[in-house]
Design a protein around this motif. Sequence first.
Motif, PDB file in Angstrom:
ATOM      1  N   ASN A  22     -14.449   3.685   2.375  1.00  0.00           N
ATOM      2  CA  ASN A  22     -14.787   2.628   1.421  1.00  0.00           C
ATOM      3  C   ASN A  22     -13.958   1.385   1.730  1.00  0.00           C
ATOM      4  OD1 ASN A  22     -12.281   3.265   0.444  1.00  0.00           O
ATOM      5  ND2 ASN A  22     -13.007   4.170  -1.448  1.00  0.00           N
ATOM      6  N   GLU A  23     -14.264   0.303   1.068  1.00  0.00           N
ATOM      7  CA  GLU A  23     -13.643  -0.979   1.416  1.00  0.00           C
ATOM      8  C   GLU A  23     -12.161  -1.051   1.066  1.00  0.00           C
ATOM      9  OE1 GLU A  23     -14.874  -3.652  -2.395  1.00  0.00           O
ATOM     10  OE2 GLU A  23     -16.382  -3.306  -0.864  1.00  0.00           O
ATOM     11  N   THR A  24     -11.669  -0.205   0.151  1.00  0.00           N
ATOM     12  CA  THR A  24     -10.247  -0.261  -0.201  1.00  0.00           C
ATOM     13  C   THR A  24      -9.373   0.345   0.880  1.00  0.00           C
ATOM     14  OG1 THR A  24     -10.400   1.833  -1.377  1.00  0.00           O
ATOM     15  CG2 THR A  24     -10.703  -0.174  -2.674  1.00  0.00           C
ATOM     16  N   VAL A  25      -9.957   1.091   1.806  1.00  0.00           N
ATOM     17  CA  VAL A  25      -9.184   1.721   2.866  1.00  0.00           C
ATOM     18  C   VAL A  25      -9.291   0.928   4.170  1.00  0.00           C
ATOM     19  CG1 VAL A  25      -8.724   3.937   3.986  1.00  0.00           C
ATOM     20  CG2 VAL A  25      -9.767   3.914   1.761  1.00  0.00           C
ATOM     21  N   ASP A  26     -10.028  -0.164   4.157  1.00  0.00           N
ATOM     22  CA  ASP A  26     -10.195  -0.985   5.344  1.00  0.00           C
ATOM     23  C   ASP A  26      -8.831  -1.518   5.779  1.00  0.00           C
ATOM     24  OD1 ASP A  26     -11.312  -2.458   7.379  1.00  0.00           O
ATOM     25  OD2 ASP A  26     -11.788  -4.164   6.079  1.00  0.00           O
ATOM     26  N   LEU A  27      -8.452  -1.254   7.027  1.00  0.00           N
ATOM     27  CA  LEU A  27      -7.130  -1.613   7.539  1.00  0.00           C
ATOM     28  C   LEU A  27      -6.869  -3.110   7.438  1.00  0.00           C
ATOM     29  CD1 LEU A  27      -4.537  -0.661   8.857  1.00  0.00           C
ATOM     30  CD2 LEU A  27      -5.639  -0.955  11.079  1.00  0.00           C
ATOM     31  N   GLU A  28      -7.866  -3.926   7.729  1.00  0.00           N
ATOM     32  CA  GLU A  28      -7.692  -5.379   7.663  1.00  0.00           C
ATOM     33  C   GLU A  28      -7.367  -5.826   6.240  1.00  0.00           C
ATOM     34  OE1 GLU A  28      -7.565  -7.553  10.172  1.00  0.00           O
ATOM     35  OE2 GLU A  28      -7.712  -5.807  11.475  1.00  0.00           O
ATOM     36  N   LYS A  29      -8.052  -5.244   5.253  1.00  0.00           N
ATOM     37  CA  LYS A  29      -7.792  -5.629   3.865  1.00  0.00           C
ATOM     38  C   LYS A  29      -6.419  -5.170   3.410  1.00  0.00           C
ATOM     39  CE  LYS A  29     -12.464  -6.146   2.270  1.00  0.00           C
ATOM     40  NZ  LYS A  29     -13.405  -5.910   1.206  1.00  0.00           N
ATOM     41  N   HIS A  35       0.433  -8.775   3.600  1.00  0.00           N
ATOM     42  CA  HIS A  35       0.817 -10.127   4.018  1.00  0.00           C
ATOM     43  C   HIS A  35       0.934 -11.047   2.802  1.00  0.00           C
ATOM     44  CE1 HIS A  35       1.213 -13.626   6.533  1.00  0.00           C
ATOM     45  NE2 HIS A  35       0.208 -14.201   5.879  1.00  0.00           N
ATOM     46  N   ARG A  36      -0.044 -10.969   1.902  1.00  0.00           N
ATOM     47  CA  ARG A  36      -0.003 -11.800   0.699  1.00  0.00           C
ATOM     48  C   ARG A  36       1.195 -11.447  -0.185  1.00  0.00           C
ATOM     49  NH1 ARG A  36      -4.175 -10.391  -3.227  1.00  0.00           N
ATOM     50  NH2 ARG A  36      -2.479  -9.762  -4.552  1.00  0.00           N
ATOM     51  N   ILE A  37       1.495 -10.159  -0.312  1.00  0.00           N
ATOM     52  CA  ILE A  37       2.612  -9.728  -1.162  1.00  0.00           C
ATOM     53  C   ILE A  37       3.934 -10.255  -0.622  1.00  0.00           C
ATOM     54  CG2 ILE A  37       3.967  -7.702  -1.855  1.00  0.00           C
ATOM     55  CD1 ILE A  37       1.288  -6.183  -2.095  1.00  0.00           C
ATOM     56  N   PHE A  38       4.143 -10.118   0.687  1.00  0.00           N
ATOM     57  CA  PHE A  38       5.452 -10.442   1.248  1.00  0.00           C
ATOM     58  C   PHE A  38       5.625 -11.912   1.601  1.00  0.00           C
ATOM     59  CE2 PHE A  38       5.177  -5.838   2.202  1.00  0.00           C
ATOM     60  CZ  PHE A  38       6.244  -5.453   1.398  1.00  0.00           C
ATOM     61  N   THR A  39       4.562 -12.690   1.636  1.00  0.00           N
ATOM     62  CA  THR A  39       4.697 -14.104   1.966  1.00  0.00           C
ATOM     63  C   THR A  39       4.566 -15.013   0.751  1.00  0.00           C
ATOM     64  OG1 THR A  39       2.347 -14.286   2.509  1.00  0.00           O
ATOM     65  CG2 THR A  39       3.872 -13.815   4.326  1.00  0.00           C
ATOM     66  N   THR A  40       4.257 -14.469  -0.399  1.00  0.00           N
ATOM     67  CA  THR A  40       4.090 -15.306  -1.581  1.00  0.00           C
ATOM     68  C   THR A  40       5.446 -15.820  -2.062  1.00  0.00           C
ATOM     69  OG1 THR A  40       3.122 -15.433  -3.766  1.00  0.00           O
ATOM     70  CG2 THR A  40       4.213 -13.392  -3.229  1.00  0.00           C
TER      71      THR A  40
END
Length: 94
Positions: A22-29, A35-40
């Motif tokens: 499913n889309e929640t396991v997509d590696l890119e996502k 990336h969003r968590i650690f760069t915010t």
Amino acid sequence: DQDDELYCNYLRQPWYPQERTNETVDLEKVLALFHRIFTTAKTPVARESRSVRYFIFHPPRRAVALLKNKSLRVTHKIRYRLDLHRLSRDVIRR
């Protein structure tokens, strides 16, 4: 419970139907989320001051009632301690 062959058969089954994830396991996502968590630049809630966290978790209307109740409790505690102090002073004088 006692059939080892059936248990192994269950373990060999694919995790997702038709081998589609499913889309929640997509590696890119997942990588984009990290990336969003650690760069915010936002400060995490746990690092906010206590008063800020209080208003995040309690809507303002409810916060007013909670602060009023807390101030009443503190007032009662202070009044009780002052009465104890006054009583102990009276006992010492006698």
